[in-house]
Design an enzyme around this catalytic site. Structure first.
Site, PDB file in Angstrom:
ATOM      1  N   ASP A  76      28.456  30.225  33.441  1.00  0.00           N
ATOM      2  CA  ASP A  76      28.865  29.359  34.549  1.00  0.00           C
ATOM      3  C   ASP A  76      28.133  28.024  34.494  1.00  0.00           C
ATOM      4  O   ASP A  76      26.929  27.958  34.736  1.00  0.00           O
ATOM      5  CB  ASP A  76      28.568  30.051  35.880  1.00  0.00           C
ATOM      6  CG  ASP A  76      29.537  31.192  36.145  1.00  0.00           C
ATOM      7  OD1 ASP A  76      30.753  30.942  36.124  1.00  0.00           O
ATOM      8  OD2 ASP A  76      29.077  32.328  36.368  1.00  0.00           O
TER       9      ASP A  76
ATOM     10  N   HIS B 101      32.775  28.758  31.595  1.00  0.00           N
ATOM     11  CA  HIS B 101      33.503  28.371  32.808  1.00  0.00           C
ATOM     12  C   HIS B 101      32.915  27.053  33.302  1.00  0.00           C
ATOM     13  O   HIS B 101      31.822  27.017  33.842  1.00  0.00           O
ATOM     14  CB  HIS B 101      33.334  29.506  33.841  1.00  0.00           C
ATOM     15  CG  HIS B 101      33.961  29.232  35.162  1.00  0.00           C
ATOM     16  ND1 HIS B 101      33.678  29.978  36.285  1.00  0.00           N
ATOM     17  CD2 HIS B 101      34.868  28.296  35.565  1.00  0.00           C
ATOM     18  CE1 HIS B 101      34.372  29.516  37.312  1.00  0.00           C
ATOM     19  NE2 HIS B 101      35.098  28.493  36.908  1.00  0.00           N
TER      20      HIS B 101
ATOM     21  N   ASP C  76      37.278  36.059  39.114  1.00  0.00           N
ATOM     22  CA  ASP C  76      35.870  35.659  39.131  1.00  0.00           C
ATOM     23  C   ASP C  76      35.401  35.477  40.565  1.00  0.00           C
ATOM     24  O   ASP C  76      35.867  34.569  41.265  1.00  0.00           O
ATOM     25  CB  ASP C  76      35.731  34.346  38.341  1.00  0.00           C
ATOM     26  CG  ASP C  76      34.284  33.897  38.186  1.00  0.00           C
ATOM     27  OD1 ASP C  76      33.380  34.612  38.627  1.00  0.00           O
ATOM     28  OD2 ASP C  76      34.088  32.807  37.603  1.00  0.00           O
TER      29      ASP C  76
ATOM     30  N   MET D 189      32.552  24.349  35.750  1.00  0.00           N
ATOM     31  CA  MET D 189      32.744  23.875  37.121  1.00  0.00           C
ATOM     32  C   MET D 189      32.136  22.482  37.167  1.00  0.00           C
ATOM     33  O   MET D 189      31.101  22.238  37.811  1.00  0.00           O
ATOM     34  CB  MET D 189      32.058  24.840  38.102  1.00  0.00           C
ATOM     35  CG  MET D 189      32.847  26.142  38.270  1.00  0.00           C
ATOM     36  SD  MET D 189      31.838  27.477  38.937  1.00  0.00           S
ATOM     37  CE  MET D 189      31.073  28.048  37.421  1.00  0.00           C
TER      38      MET D 189
ATOM     39  N   HIS E  66      30.118  35.685  30.208  1.00  0.00           N
ATOM     40  CA  HIS E  66      30.614  34.570  31.022  1.00  0.00           C
ATOM     41  C   HIS E  66      29.462  33.617  31.355  1.00  0.00           C
ATOM     42  O   HIS E  66      28.411  34.040  31.831  1.00  0.00           O
ATOM     43  CB  HIS E  66      31.230  35.159  32.297  1.00  0.00           C
ATOM     44  CG  HIS E  66      31.926  34.189  33.184  1.00  0.00           C
ATOM     45  ND1 HIS E  66      33.215  33.746  32.950  1.00  0.00           N
ATOM     46  CD2 HIS E  66      31.527  33.584  34.330  1.00  0.00           C
ATOM     47  CE1 HIS E  66      33.573  32.921  33.924  1.00  0.00           C
ATOM     48  NE2 HIS E  66      32.568  32.793  34.773  1.00  0.00           N
TER      49      HIS E  66
ATOM     50  N   SER F 264      28.490  37.933  34.051  1.00  0.00           N
ATOM     51  CA  SER F 264      28.161  36.517  34.246  1.00  0.00           C
ATOM     52  C   SER F 264      26.649  36.368  34.272  1.00  0.00           C
ATOM     53  O   SER F 264      25.974  36.921  35.148  1.00  0.00           O
ATOM     54  CB  SER F 264      28.744  36.021  35.570  1.00  0.00           C
ATOM     55  OG  SER F 264      28.106  34.807  35.931  1.00  0.00           O
TER      56      SER F 264
ATOM     57  N   MET G  50      40.056  32.121  40.841  1.00  0.00           N
ATOM     58  CA  MET G  50      38.784  32.243  41.556  1.00  0.00           C
ATOM     59  C   MET G  50      39.008  33.123  42.780  1.00  0.00           C
ATOM     60  O   MET G  50      39.891  32.849  43.590  1.00  0.00           O
ATOM     61  CB  MET G  50      38.265  30.868  41.991  1.00  0.00           C
ATOM     62  CG  MET G  50      37.733  29.992  40.873  1.00  0.00           C
ATOM     63  SD  MET G  50      36.421  30.727  39.855  1.00  0.00           S
ATOM     64  CE  MET G  50      35.138  31.085  41.059  1.00  0.00           C
TER      65      MET G  50
HETATM   66  C1  DX5 Z   1      30.851  31.463  40.851  1.00  0.00           C
HETATM   67  C2  DX5 Z   1      30.901  31.798  39.394  1.00  0.00           C
HETATM   68  C3  DX5 Z   1      30.893  33.238  39.092  1.00  0.00           C
HETATM   69  C4  DX5 Z   1      29.694  34.013  39.586  1.00  0.00           C
HETATM   70  C5  DX5 Z   1      30.249  35.296  40.110  1.00  0.00           C
HETATM   71  O1  DX5 Z   1      31.065  30.118  40.994  1.00  0.00           O
HETATM   72  O2  DX5 Z   1      32.049  31.236  38.778  1.00  0.00           O
HETATM   73  O3  DX5 Z   1      31.120  33.490  37.709  1.00  0.00           O
HETATM   74  O4  DX5 Z   1      28.736  34.303  38.592  1.00  0.00           O
HETATM   75  O5  DX5 Z   1      29.248  35.996  40.738  1.00  0.00           O
HETATM   76  P1  DX5 Z   1      29.522  37.382  41.473  1.00  0.00           P
HETATM   77  O6  DX5 Z   1      30.117  38.310  40.454  1.00  0.00           O
HETATM   78  O7  DX5 Z   1      28.174  37.786  41.928  1.00  0.00           O
HETATM   79  O8  DX5 Z   1      30.474  37.100  42.605  1.00  0.00           O
HETATM   80 ZN    ZN Z   2      32.472  31.845  36.672  1.00  0.00          ZN
END
Ligand code: DX5
Ligand code: ZN
Length: 222
Positions: A34, A68, A174, A70, A32, A7, A139
């Site tokens: 975000d 992804h 994730d 959000m 990935h 990510s 998640m």
């Molecule tokens: C959080 C994101 C993740 C984030 C994960 O909202 O969707 O993709 O980058 O980070 P780590 O792997 O550090 O938990």
């Molecule tokens: Zn994510």
């Protein structure tokens, strides 16, 4: 789609291209991205312009951009991310009353359609569209920030999600994924492992990518 998906949220944005090249060279084939809107989750992150910038290198390596979203009302953003070069878009079941419509838009744009559930949302929330998904995202932290600890009771939910979608689609995890958590997630049915801080927060992201891949039981592609 199987493997560890670094990510870029945890990457050094001053040298984003170089960081992505590093994990591609290490065998990553899913990157990935975000996207956060300051409404569905508090932070603001990045938009289609970043996907557009990374797409040539990722595609030249045979990789895919896993976006992804959000964001609230994700159906308003599908076209922009598709034109920018996204290969798959995952929306949140909590983010729109028009989940079916949004997934249909993603597929009509020729992309892989994914549906995500927050830790407080039951796995069964994906049931009505389970047969239309290319990917289901469980998640394993609350969305919004990298570097949070893995929520242990997610493992049972990963297994329920796998049962709902069957064998075909990817089940993605994730949040808090690293050497300690990737294996248990794989055994629960996950096949795609998002890794932010465990890869880009490491001294050597390529080595960290290899370690998380080994823990997940997936072969890096390179
Ligand atoms: C959080 C994101 C993740 C984030 C994960 O909202 O969707 O993709 O980058 O980070 P780590 O792997 O550090 O938990
Ligand atoms: Zn994510």
């Amino acid at each position: 789609m199987r493997g560890v998906a670094p990510s870029i949220l945890s990457a050094d944005f001053a040298r984003l291209g170089a960081q992505v090249d590093e994990v591609l060279a290490a065998g990553a084939r899913v990157i990935h991205v975000d996207v956060m809107d300051g409404h569905f989750v508090p932070p603001l992150t990045m938009g289609p312009i970043v996907v557009d910038a990374l797409a040539p290198a990722v595609h030249a390596a045979g990789g895919a951009l896993d976006v992804h979203l959000m964001v609230e009302r994700p159906e308003h953003h599908v076209e922009a991310f598709a034109s920018a070069g996204a290969d798959g878009i995952t929306i949140h079941v909590e983010a729109t009353p028009h989940v079916h419509y949004a997934l249909q838009q993603i597929r009509e744009a020729g992309l892989r359609a994914g549906l995500a559930v927050n830790p407080g949302t039951p796995a069964e929330a994906i049931a009505a569209v389970a047969h239309e998904l290319d990917l289901a995202l469980c998640m394993t932290v609350n969305p919004g920030w990298g570097g949070q600890p893995f929520i242990e009771h997610s493992l049972a939910k990963v297994a329920r999600i796998r049962a709902l979608v069957g064998d075909g689609p990817a089940v993605e995890v994730d949040g808090g994924i690293g050497v300690a958590t990737a294996g248990p997630c794989a055994r629960a049915g996950a096949t795609l492992f998002v890794a932010g801080s465990s890869v880009f927060g490491a001294e050597d992201p390529a080595a960290a990518f290899a370690e998380v891949s080994a823990a997940a039981g997936v072969e890096p592609s390179a």
